[in-house]
Design an enzyme around this catalytic site. Sequence first.
Site, PDB file in Angstrom:
ATOM      1  N   ILE A  78      36.490  43.188  42.257  1.00 20.80           N
ATOM      2  CA  ILE A  78      35.407  43.747  43.773  1.00 20.80           C
ATOM      3  C   ILE A  78      34.258  43.445  42.883  1.00 20.80           C
ATOM      4  O   ILE A  78      33.777  43.191  42.080  1.00 20.80           O
ATOM      5  CB  ILE A  78      35.891  45.625  43.195  1.00 20.80           C
ATOM      6  CG1 ILE A  78      35.398  45.357  41.831  1.00 20.80           C
ATOM      7  CG2 ILE A  78      37.179  45.592  43.882  1.00 20.80           C
ATOM      8  CD1 ILE A  78      36.126  47.396  41.290  1.00 20.80           C
ATOM      9  N   ASP A  79      33.767  44.007  43.826  1.00 18.15           N
ATOM     10  CA  ASP A  79      32.261  43.089  44.010  1.00 18.15           C
ATOM     11  C   ASP A  79      31.599  44.374  42.857  1.00 18.15           C
ATOM     12  O   ASP A  79      31.820  45.441  42.190  1.00 18.15           O
ATOM     13  CB  ASP A  79      31.050  44.259  45.093  1.00 18.15           C
ATOM     14  CG  ASP A  79      31.920  42.925  46.404  1.00 18.15           C
ATOM     15  OD1 ASP A  79      32.356  41.978  46.887  1.00 18.15           O
ATOM     16  OD2 ASP A  79      31.608  43.040  47.202  1.00 18.15           O
ATOM     17  N   LYS A  80      30.336  43.718  42.274  1.00 15.99           N
ATOM     18  CA  LYS A  80      29.371  44.424  41.462  1.00 15.99           C
ATOM     19  C   LYS A  80      28.966  45.984  41.892  1.00 15.99           C
ATOM     20  O   LYS A  80      29.325  46.646  40.555  1.00 15.99           O
ATOM     21  CB  LYS A  80      27.964  43.309  40.992  1.00 15.99           C
ATOM     22  CG  LYS A  80      26.969  44.763  40.473  1.00 15.99           C
ATOM     23  CD  LYS A  80      25.965  43.655  40.525  1.00 15.99           C
ATOM     24  CE  LYS A  80      24.529  44.647  39.413  1.00 15.99           C
ATOM     25  NZ  LYS A  80      23.619  43.385  39.237  1.00 15.99           N
TER      26      LYS A  80
END
Length: 309
Positions: free
Chosen positions: A138-140
């Site tokens: 999952i994105d930062k």
Amino acid sequence: MERQVFIVDDHEEDTRLDLYLSNQMDQLSRSFIQKLIEQEKIKINGQRETLKKYKVKENDVIEIEIPLPKKLDIQPENIPVTIVFEDDDVVIVDKPQGMVVHPAPGNYTGTLVNALLYHCKTLSSINGIIRPGIVHRIDKDTSGLLMVAKNDKAHRCLAEQLKEHSIHRVYAAFVYGNIKEDKGTIDAPIGRHPVDRLKMAVTDRNSKTAITHFEVLQRFGNYTLIEAKLETGRTHQIRVHMSYIQHPLVGDPVYGPKKEKFNLQGQALHAKELGFVHPSTGLYIEFKSPLPDYFNKLLQIIENGSRQN
């Protein structure tokens, strides 16, 4: 050395070799496959293939040799991390917004992988030195649930479930605008943006099938709180799909409006549900994560603003 063989179907003809192989093996990154091509670790119809832009043909027999993983040299770090579940096969983490999932060139510290290497001591080696154990990302600036494999057997099992689209993944998201439909499905292929290579986009060119189901949870005039369920798991899928239907995520610095009044750290997106079949027991297990503080604060601000209007 691990060896895999694929035979190209007619509907996959004229696909670039690296893209074709990345579609077949979700657990390997496209950049890793490109390195294998450069190292002549791939044969097409018995011949070593070094052409980066080779396009596969129907009935091509493709053999790929995957080197044994190198010893991990990313350093464990004593970074606090919320463990929701852990056994000998998997660890489920509730990742905070702002934490990078795995190291990358120029940024080898402070990531979730560094933290888990300290906590778990060992992770699956399938994804190599800098992405041990990472089955999906999952994105930062996306918060929430993430599954990590602790051994190669578990990794392969979870990767296969991802490939079959059988893993249950549900997100909460705040989007701009008032979505009129109570629920809907976005079925639009996603690939690299044709102009801005740092972005993804809905495109028919070198893209993969992408399907997102959404349901409205609450409307606030100019904003809508939704639940998004992933059928596929493409890079930035929810962010790209919601922007595509003119309802980008609040706070999204890439796919949303340039000006954002809530001073968010990033997009308001939280992975709140994760379910899969356990690699060893064969039983389905599911986990839920409550909305984090930043999400609840945004909800309160938007609720108050909608009452005053």
